[in-house]
Design a protein around this motif. Structure first.
Motif, PDB file in Angstrom:
ATOM      1  N   VAL A   9       0.824  -1.207   0.000  1.00 16.42           N
ATOM      2  CA  VAL A   9       0.000   0.000   0.000  1.00 16.42           C
ATOM      3  C   VAL A   9       0.860   1.259   0.000  1.00 16.42           C
ATOM      4  N   SER A  10       1.916   1.261   0.795  1.00 14.83           N
ATOM      5  CA  SER A  10       2.777   2.445   0.874  1.00 14.83           C
ATOM      6  C   SER A  10       3.444   2.747  -0.462  1.00 14.83           C
ATOM      7  N   GLN A  11       3.899   1.687  -1.148  1.00 21.35           N
ATOM      8  CA  GLN A  11       4.524   1.872  -2.461  1.00 21.35           C
ATOM      9  C   GLN A  11       3.542   2.464  -3.459  1.00 21.35           C
ATOM     10  N   MET A  12       2.323   1.931  -3.458  1.00 22.27           N
ATOM     11  CA  MET A  12       1.315   2.406  -4.404  1.00 22.27           C
ATOM     12  C   MET A  12       0.858   3.826  -4.071  1.00 22.27           C
ATOM     13  N   SER A  13       0.761   4.138  -2.790  1.00 20.85           N
ATOM     14  CA  SER A  13       0.376   5.487  -2.385  1.00 20.85           C
ATOM     15  C   SER A  13       1.430   6.501  -2.818  1.00 20.85           C
ATOM     16  N   THR A  14       2.701   6.134  -2.638  1.00 20.34           N
ATOM     17  CA  THR A  14       3.793   7.011  -3.075  1.00 20.34           C
ATOM     18  C   THR A  14       3.797   7.150  -4.595  1.00 20.34           C
ATOM     19  N   ALA A  15       3.542   6.045  -5.293  1.00 21.00           N
ATOM     20  CA  ALA A  15       3.492   6.082  -6.763  1.00 21.00           C
ATOM     21  C   ALA A  15       2.408   7.028  -7.252  1.00 21.00           C
ATOM     22  N   LEU A  16       1.237   6.990  -6.604  1.00 18.81           N
ATOM     23  CA  LEU A  16       0.156   7.895  -6.979  1.00 18.81           C
ATOM     24  C   LEU A  16       0.561   9.341  -6.773  1.00 18.81           C
ATOM     25  N   GLN A  17       1.201   9.610  -5.642  1.00 18.50           N
ATOM     26  CA  GLN A  17       1.625  10.973  -5.348  1.00 18.50           C
ATOM     27  C   GLN A  17       2.635  11.481  -6.379  1.00 18.50           C
ATOM     28  N   LEU A  18       3.528  10.617  -6.801  1.00 15.50           N
ATOM     29  CA  LEU A  18       4.534  11.024  -7.776  1.00 15.50           C
ATOM     30  C   LEU A  18       3.968  11.074  -9.195  1.00 15.50           C
ATOM     31  N   ALA A  19       2.891  10.329  -9.447  1.00 15.16           N
ATOM     32  CA  ALA A  19       2.287  10.326 -10.782  1.00 15.16           C
ATOM     33  C   ALA A  19       1.483  11.587 -11.055  1.00 15.16           C
ATOM     34  N   VAL A  20       0.963  12.237 -10.002  1.00 11.43           N
ATOM     35  CA  VAL A  20       0.060  13.374 -10.197  1.00 11.43           C
ATOM     36  C   VAL A  20       0.724  14.531 -10.946  1.00 11.43           C
ATOM     37  N   PRO A  21       1.898  15.043 -10.521  1.00 12.93           N
ATOM     38  CA  PRO A  21       2.491  16.155 -11.290  1.00 12.93           C
ATOM     39  C   PRO A  21       2.874  15.757 -12.709  1.00 12.93           C
ATOM     40  N   ILE A  22       3.298  14.507 -12.902  1.00 12.29           N
ATOM     41  CA  ILE A  22       3.605  14.028 -14.251  1.00 12.29           C
ATOM     42  C   ILE A  22       2.335  14.007 -15.091  1.00 12.29           C
ATOM     43  N   GLY A  23       1.250  13.482 -14.508  1.00 13.46           N
ATOM     44  CA  GLY A  23      -0.013  13.413 -15.232  1.00 13.46           C
ATOM     45  C   GLY A  23      -0.569  14.785 -15.568  1.00 13.46           C
ATOM     46  N   LEU A  24      -0.460  15.738 -14.641  1.00 12.93           N
ATOM     47  CA  LEU A  24      -0.971  17.085 -14.905  1.00 12.93           C
ATOM     48  C   LEU A  24      -0.158  17.780 -15.994  1.00 12.93           C
ATOM     49  N   ALA A  25       1.162  17.591 -15.959  1.00 12.43           N
ATOM     50  CA  ALA A  25       1.998  18.157 -17.027  1.00 12.43           C
ATOM     51  C   ALA A  25       1.631  17.531 -18.371  1.00 12.43           C
ATOM     52  N   GLY A  26       1.465  16.200 -18.387  1.00 10.47           N
ATOM     53  CA  GLY A  26       1.085  15.535 -19.623  1.00 10.47           C
ATOM     54  C   GLY A  26      -0.284  15.968 -20.119  1.00 10.47           C
ATOM     55  N   LEU A  27      -1.219  16.180 -19.188  1.00  6.95           N
ATOM     56  CA  LEU A  27      -2.550  16.634 -19.566  1.00  6.95           C
ATOM     57  C   LEU A  27      -2.488  18.037 -20.161  1.00  6.95           C
ATOM     58  N   GLY A  28      -1.611  18.868 -19.588  1.00  4.56           N
ATOM     59  CA  GLY A  28      -1.398  20.194 -20.171  1.00  4.56           C
ATOM     60  C   GLY A  28      -0.863  20.104 -21.582  1.00  4.56           C
ATOM     61  N   GLY A  29       0.084  19.197 -21.795  1.00  3.69           N
ATOM     62  CA  GLY A  29       0.622  19.005 -23.130  1.00  3.69           C
ATOM     63  C   GLY A  29      -0.443  18.517 -24.101  1.00  3.69           C
ATOM     64  N   LEU A  30      -1.345  17.651 -23.631  1.00  2.00           N
ATOM     65  CA  LEU A  30      -2.409  17.130 -24.482  1.00  2.00           C
ATOM     66  C   LEU A  30      -3.332  18.254 -24.959  1.00  2.00           C
ATOM     67  N   TRP A  31      -3.725  19.152 -24.053  1.00  2.00           N
ATOM     68  CA  TRP A  31      -4.599  20.259 -24.440  1.00  2.00           C
ATOM     69  C   TRP A  31      -3.941  21.121 -25.517  1.00  2.00           C
ATOM     70  N   ALA A  32      -2.669  21.449 -25.327  1.00  2.00           N
ATOM     71  CA  ALA A  32      -1.992  22.310 -26.293  1.00  2.00           C
ATOM     72  C   ALA A  32      -1.827  21.610 -27.640  1.00  2.00           C
ATOM     73  N   GLU A  33      -1.394  20.357 -27.614  1.00  2.00           N
ATOM     74  CA  GLU A  33      -1.076  19.681 -28.867  1.00  2.00           C
ATOM     75  C   GLU A  33      -2.328  19.239 -29.616  1.00  2.00           C
ATOM     76  N   ARG A  34      -3.429  19.026 -28.919  1.00  2.15           N
ATOM     77  CA  ARG A  34      -4.684  18.760 -29.617  1.00  2.15           C
ATOM     78  C   ARG A  34      -5.154  19.988 -30.393  1.00  2.15           C
ATOM     79  N   ALA A  35      -4.671  21.177 -29.987  1.00  7.32           N
ATOM     80  CA  ALA A  35      -4.983  22.404 -30.733  1.00  7.32           C
ATOM     81  C   ALA A  35      -3.889  22.748 -31.736  1.00  7.32           C
ATOM     82  N   GLY A  36      -2.847  21.900 -31.824  1.00  6.44           N
ATOM     83  CA  GLY A  36      -1.811  22.104 -32.828  1.00  6.44           C
ATOM     84  C   GLY A  36      -0.581  22.846 -32.369  1.00  6.44           C
ATOM     85  N   VAL A  37      -0.422  23.043 -31.037  1.00  4.85           N
ATOM     86  CA  VAL A  37       0.738  23.777 -30.521  1.00  4.85           C
ATOM     87  C   VAL A  37       1.594  22.824 -29.696  1.00  4.85           C
ATOM     88  N   ILE A  38       2.813  22.568 -30.137  1.00  5.50           N
ATOM     89  CA  ILE A  38       3.744  21.733 -29.377  1.00  5.50           C
ATOM     90  C   ILE A  38       4.178  22.494 -28.135  1.00  5.50           C
TER      91      ILE A  38
END
Length: 421
Positions: A53-82
């Motif tokens: 549980v501790s490993q997975m909880s830490t993994a979730l915490q570390l995945a959030v900023p990566i996921g938010l950055a990636g989601l930001g990239g998705l919004w921009a690139e879906r509109a054609g801006v790298i």
């Protein structure tokens, strides 16, 4: 022929990736298979930490900023801006979030971190959309500018305050955490039994309901929300049409500049929220260099996910998990995962052989044998290998998934207003 009314139909899939998609049942079966294989490795090696549980909880915490950055990239690139500037927007989010957070409270810090990232997005939009500067050049410049600006402002804003210094902000109050009563403790007890597969599922689910930040809940909710907005609303369809064929979109009455600007500003705001997570949730303070390249890993997660929110979330989870190995039983856990890697390579070779790609299958078997030999002849791995694991996994995953990727057709294309008239 496409008509003007087509852009009001949210079911039209301008941005759908070419080729056959993996259905949800098949995807769940693949995930279950990977988890079962991981459980077998855990039983063989005795490395119970890889799915607790501790490993997975830490993994979730570390995945959030990566996921938010990636989601930001998705919004921009879906509109054609790298958007290579995600790292800089993360940095702006960390600084603005901590600066406002220690003075006016953590939720004010959250809002200001989003604003800081959005300002980086606005600058990127002005440079790339209005002035048609190369998107890569602009993104790199924003990363450098954000690093230099925060390094200059940090001593001015934080020195003289208790706990502050030239490279660190004073501490920020917590946003609060929650655990689901009964479910959290029950899953943890089940995970401690170390049963095959069942305990591993309990560890995975337990990490999702134990000591979860409220900001984590918001971040997870943004994944399906983004999918719904971009794929099930007229607004999202128009935005994606700008990333597929802006000239055709303009000819049908879409204000391409407006949608591109909105997408890149939202992109920056999402990356800024990822930065806030680092400086308020992951650590209760801003620290110079704390993003550690997560903006680039977020971009890799977006590419791995084929510019789709669901795939992006899986990629962020994978990279967050490998990153968490640095913090919990790193050497022993990474050593156990060598066996998992060898087994996955053998499974991949069998799949390639079934598809009659014999040369690739043979190469994959050889690599798998080398990885197994590494596992069999050692008891642990050097700390340098543990630290490099997230980045190595990023490169390997991108290399293996490159053949099925399809970015928006007009991504990075220079566009001038009036071309579609």
């Amino acid at each position: 022929m496409t008509t003007a009314t087509d852009l009001n139909q949210p079911t039209l899939e301008h941005g759908a990736p070419a080729g056959r998609r993996i259905s949800l049942p098949v995807l769940l079966l693949i995930i279950a298979g990977a988890l079962a294989l991981t459980s077998i490795v855990r039983l063989i090696t005795g490395a119970n930490g890889i799915t607790n549980v501790s490993q997975m909880s830490t993994a979730l915490q570390l995945a959030v900023p990566i996921g938010l950055a990636g989601l930001g990239g998705l919004w921009a690139e879906r509109a054609g801006v790298i958007n290579i500037g995600l790292e800089g927007m993360l940095i702006l989010g960390t600084w603005f979030g901590a600066w406002a957070g220690f003075q006016w409270g953590p939720w004010t810090g959250v809002l200001m971190g989003i604003v800081g990232g959005a300002l980086g997005g606005l600058l990127h939009a002005i440079v790339t959309i209005t002035f048609n500067v190369n998107h890569i050049v602009s993104g790199v410049a924003i990363n450098i500018l954000a690093l230099g600006a925060t390094r200059y402002l940090a001593p001015l804003a934080f020195e003289g305050h208790q706990g502050g210094s030239a490279k660190q902000s004073p501490p920020v109050d917590s946003l609060g955490h929650f655990s689901v009563p009964g479910l959290s403790s029950g899953l943890e007890k089940l995970n401690d039994q170390h049963w095959f597969f069942v305990s591993d599922i309990a560890g995975l689910l337990g990490g999702l309901v134990t000591d979860v930040s409220w900001l984590t809940l918001i971040a997870v909710g943004l994944i399906p929300a983004s999918w719904y907005i971009l794929w099930r609303t007229p607004f999202g369809l128009r935005l994606r049409s700008c990333g597929e064929n802006p000239i055709a979109a303009e000819s049908l009455g879409v204000n391409v500049y407006k949608y591109k600007y909105l997408a890149v500003i939202i992109s920056g705001g999402l990356a800024g929220l990822g930065g806030v997570f680092l400086s308020i949730v992951a650590n209760p303070f801003y620290l110079e260099g704390q993003t550690s390249g997560r903006g680039y890993i977020g971009l890799a997660a977006m590419i791995f996910g084929n510019w789709m929110p669901g795939g992006l979330a899986i990629g962020a989870g994978l990279f967050g998990y490998t990153d968490s190995l640095n913090l919990r039983g790193g050497s022993a856990n990474v050593h156990a995962l060598l066996l998992l890697g060898a087994l996955l390579l053998v499974a991949g070779a069998i799949w390639l052989a079934i598809r009659k790609k014999y040369v690739k299958a043979a190469i994959t078997v050889v690599i798998g044998a080398l990885v197994f030999a590494w596992y069999a002849t050692t008891d642990d791995v050097p700390n340098q290998v543990v630290s490099a694991t997230p980045y190595v996994v990023t490169l390997v995953v991108l290399a293996l998934s490159a053949q099925r990727l399809r970015m928006p057709k007009a991504n990075g294309m220079q566009y001038r207003k009036g071309q579609g008239k």
